[in-house]
Design a protein around this motif. Structure first.
Motif, PDB file in Angstrom:
ATOM      1  N   GLU A   1      15.614  -3.817 -12.327  1.00  0.00           N
ATOM      2  CA  GLU A   1      15.027  -4.372 -10.593  1.00  0.00           C
ATOM      3  C   GLU A   1      15.860  -4.167  -9.690  1.00  0.00           C
ATOM      4  N   PHE A   2      15.078  -4.262  -8.439  1.00  0.00           N
ATOM      5  CA  PHE A   2      14.882  -3.674  -7.216  1.00  0.00           C
ATOM      6  C   PHE A   2      14.466  -5.554  -6.480  1.00  0.00           C
ATOM      7  N   LEU A   3      15.017  -5.767  -5.329  1.00  0.00           N
ATOM      8  CA  LEU A   3      14.976  -6.660  -4.477  1.00  0.00           C
ATOM      9  C   LEU A   3      13.908  -6.598  -2.613  1.00  0.00           C
ATOM     10  N   LEU A   4      13.264  -6.341  -2.895  1.00  0.00           N
ATOM     11  CA  LEU A   4      11.723  -6.211  -1.697  1.00  0.00           C
ATOM     12  C   LEU A   4      12.512  -6.285  -0.532  1.00  0.00           C
ATOM     13  N   MET A   5      12.865  -6.341   0.541  1.00  0.00           N
ATOM     14  CA  MET A   5      13.207  -7.301   1.996  1.00  0.00           C
ATOM     15  C   MET A   5      11.902  -7.476   2.435  1.00  0.00           C
ATOM     16  N   GLY A   6      10.866  -7.247   2.236  1.00  0.00           N
ATOM     17  CA  GLY A   6       9.807  -7.409   2.858  1.00  0.00           C
ATOM     18  C   GLY A   6       9.605  -6.847   3.899  1.00  0.00           C
ATOM     19  N   LEU A   7       8.409  -7.419   4.332  1.00  0.00           N
ATOM     20  CA  LEU A   7       7.915  -7.236   6.232  1.00  0.00           C
ATOM     21  C   LEU A   7       9.069  -8.481   6.564  1.00  0.00           C
ATOM     22  N   SER A   8       8.990  -9.343   6.473  1.00  0.00           N
ATOM     23  CA  SER A   8       9.604 -10.394   7.194  1.00  0.00           C
ATOM     24  C   SER A   8       9.918 -11.320   6.625  1.00  0.00           C
ATOM     25  N   SER A   9      11.050 -11.770   7.323  1.00  0.00           N
ATOM     26  CA  SER A   9      12.242 -13.263   6.024  1.00  0.00           C
ATOM     27  C   SER A   9      11.733 -14.704   7.015  1.00  0.00           C
ATOM     28  N   LYS A  10      10.663 -14.312   7.996  1.00  0.00           N
ATOM     29  CA  LYS A  10       9.996 -15.874   8.915  1.00  0.00           C
ATOM     30  C   LYS A  10       8.777 -16.171   7.581  1.00  0.00           C
ATOM     31  N   GLN A  11       8.254 -17.813   7.132  1.00  0.00           N
ATOM     32  CA  GLN A  11       7.031 -17.603   6.806  1.00  0.00           C
ATOM     33  C   GLN A  11       5.948 -18.196   7.216  1.00  0.00           C
ATOM     34  N   ASN A  12       5.578 -17.821   8.642  1.00  0.00           N
ATOM     35  CA  ASN A  12       4.899 -18.002   9.260  1.00  0.00           C
ATOM     36  C   ASN A  12       4.402 -17.055   9.322  1.00  0.00           C
ATOM     37  N   ILE A  13       4.653 -16.389   9.741  1.00  0.00           N
ATOM     38  CA  ILE A  13       4.662 -14.499   9.918  1.00  0.00           C
ATOM     39  C   ILE A  13       3.888 -14.224   8.885  1.00  0.00           C
ATOM     40  N   GLU A  14       5.031 -14.563   7.262  1.00  0.00           N
ATOM     41  CA  GLU A  14       3.770 -13.842   6.095  1.00  0.00           C
ATOM     42  C   GLU A  14       2.903 -14.680   5.517  1.00  0.00           C
ATOM     43  N   VAL A  15       3.013 -15.822   5.969  1.00  0.00           N
ATOM     44  CA  VAL A  15       1.033 -15.941   5.686  1.00  0.00           C
ATOM     45  C   VAL A  15       0.527 -15.137   6.404  1.00  0.00           C
TER      46      VAL A  15
ATOM     47  N   PHE B   1      -0.282 -11.699   5.174  1.00  0.00           N
ATOM     48  CA  PHE B   1      -1.199 -12.051   4.009  1.00  0.00           C
ATOM     49  C   PHE B   1      -2.757 -12.018   3.827  1.00  0.00           C
ATOM     50  N   MET B   2      -2.778 -12.708   5.421  1.00  0.00           N
ATOM     51  CA  MET B   2      -4.168 -13.244   5.710  1.00  0.00           C
ATOM     52  C   MET B   2      -4.757 -11.862   5.996  1.00  0.00           C
ATOM     53  N   PHE B   3      -4.396 -11.347   7.086  1.00  0.00           N
ATOM     54  CA  PHE B   3      -4.382 -10.346   7.462  1.00  0.00           C
ATOM     55  C   PHE B   3      -4.578  -8.996   6.431  1.00  0.00           C
ATOM     56  N   PHE B   4      -3.385  -8.986   6.151  1.00  0.00           N
ATOM     57  CA  PHE B   4      -3.818  -7.415   4.668  1.00  0.00           C
ATOM     58  C   PHE B   4      -4.545  -7.513   3.617  1.00  0.00           C
ATOM     59  N   LEU B   5      -4.630  -9.230   3.486  1.00  0.00           N
ATOM     60  CA  LEU B   5      -5.531  -9.338   2.865  1.00  0.00           C
ATOM     61  C   LEU B   5      -7.073  -8.153   2.878  1.00  0.00           C
ATOM     62  N   PHE B   6      -7.277  -9.009   4.532  1.00  0.00           N
ATOM     63  CA  PHE B   6      -8.477  -8.812   4.694  1.00  0.00           C
ATOM     64  C   PHE B   6      -8.823  -7.543   4.968  1.00  0.00           C
TER      65      PHE B   6
END
Length: 311
Positions: free
Chosen positions: A9-23, A26-31
């Protein structure tokens, strides 16, 4: 090269490591994903359920809408789910499937945009012969050629990655599996494969972009013979297509037409051609298109009437 690996498996680093930015993401990309699905499905059903389906431009647009759905669905649901996950992992098999699907549907979309540019060029430069040149059989040939050309592009791409040895590390500095980030974590010299990847993806995208640019140069020269009203209508139709081409091809050229390496800006540019472009495509093609808006209203009224009748 032997196909050896001890990475499951691979570990994706994602867009950001900051939780508030990720939340927030999440809402923006869900929209965004909901908008992509709803608008493209609305365009798809509106064209298929109206007489517009018999017109070449809208025939290609219906295929573009379906490819937008498939293309963004390769990445966006996984991205949305990972934004709320502490550990963002993807299996080796799913990673390779994601690379294949991204290049498969992405190249079909590029070739359909090329067919749409040819359609506009014929409509403006050869209006009297338009329906003869752009017959339904010829439109079908364009679609089938897009699929064949896409297979020729995507299969060699993923096969070169499958035969790379991955023995660690397994961290991918991206939010999905892409070619250059995977080359970076392969435990072998990937220079030659990287050059082949650039030739297969970057040069193909660049050549098609040059062809599209050339077609619109021809259109602009032809428009000098038109009246002011004719130029306005032609430019209105072509303007929508040019906007879509720039929105998709600009970031794609930056991502693939360069030395096989990674940059921190890759994630931002990738968002444009994986999420932003598929979201704006239906808006660009409908907001200034009277025929498309009429077809959508007609289908919407029919659905409302059937719903009231059912109740």
């Amino acid at each position: 090269m032997e196909c050896k690996r001890n990475v499951s498996e691979f570990l994706l680093m994602g867009l950001s490591s900051k939780q508030n930015i990720e939340v927030f993401c999440f809402m923006f990309f869900l929209f965004c994903y909901f908008t992509i699905l709803s608008w493209n499905l609305l365009i798809l059903f509106s064209i298929r359920c109206s007489s517009l389906f018999n017109q070449p431009m809208y025939y290609f647009l219906s295929h573009l809408a379906s490819m937008d759905i498939c293309y963004t669905s390769c990445v966006t649901p996984k991205l949305i789910g990972d934004l709320l996950a502490e550990r963002k992992t993807i299996s080796y098999t799913d990673c390779m499937l994601q690379v294949f699907a991204m290049h498969f549907f992405g190249m079909i979309e590029i070739l359909i945009l090329t067919a749409m540019a040819f359609d506009r060029c014929v409509a403006i430069c050869k209006p009297l012969h338009y329906m003869v040149i752009m017959s339904r059989n010829r439109c079908d040939v364009f679609i089938w050629a897009s699929w064949v050309g896409d297979v020729a592009h995507s299969f060699p791409q993923v096969m070169m990655l499958v035969c790379l040895p991955f023995c660690g590390p397994n961290e991918i500095d991206h939010y999905y599996c892409d070619v250059f980030p995977l080359l970076k974590v392969a435990c072998t010299d990937t220079y030659i494969i990287g050059v082949l990847m650039v030739a297969n993806s970057g040069m193909v995208v660049f050549v098609i972009f040059v062809l599209l640019f050339g077609s619109y140069v021809v259109i602009l020269f032809t428009l000098r013979k038109y009246s002011a009203e004719g130029r306005r209508k032609a430019l209105s139709t072509c303007g929508s297509h040019i906007s879509v081409v720039i929105l998709f091809f600009g970031p794609s050229i930056f991502a693939y037409l360069r030395p096989p390496t990674t940059f921190p800006e890759d994630k931002i540019f990738a968002l444009f051609y994986t999420i932003i472009a598929p979201m704006f495509n239906p808006l660009i093609y409908t907001l200034r298109n009277t025929e498309m808006k009429s077809a959508i209203k007609k289908v919407w009224c029919q659905m409302t009437f059937l719903g009231e009748k059912h109740n």
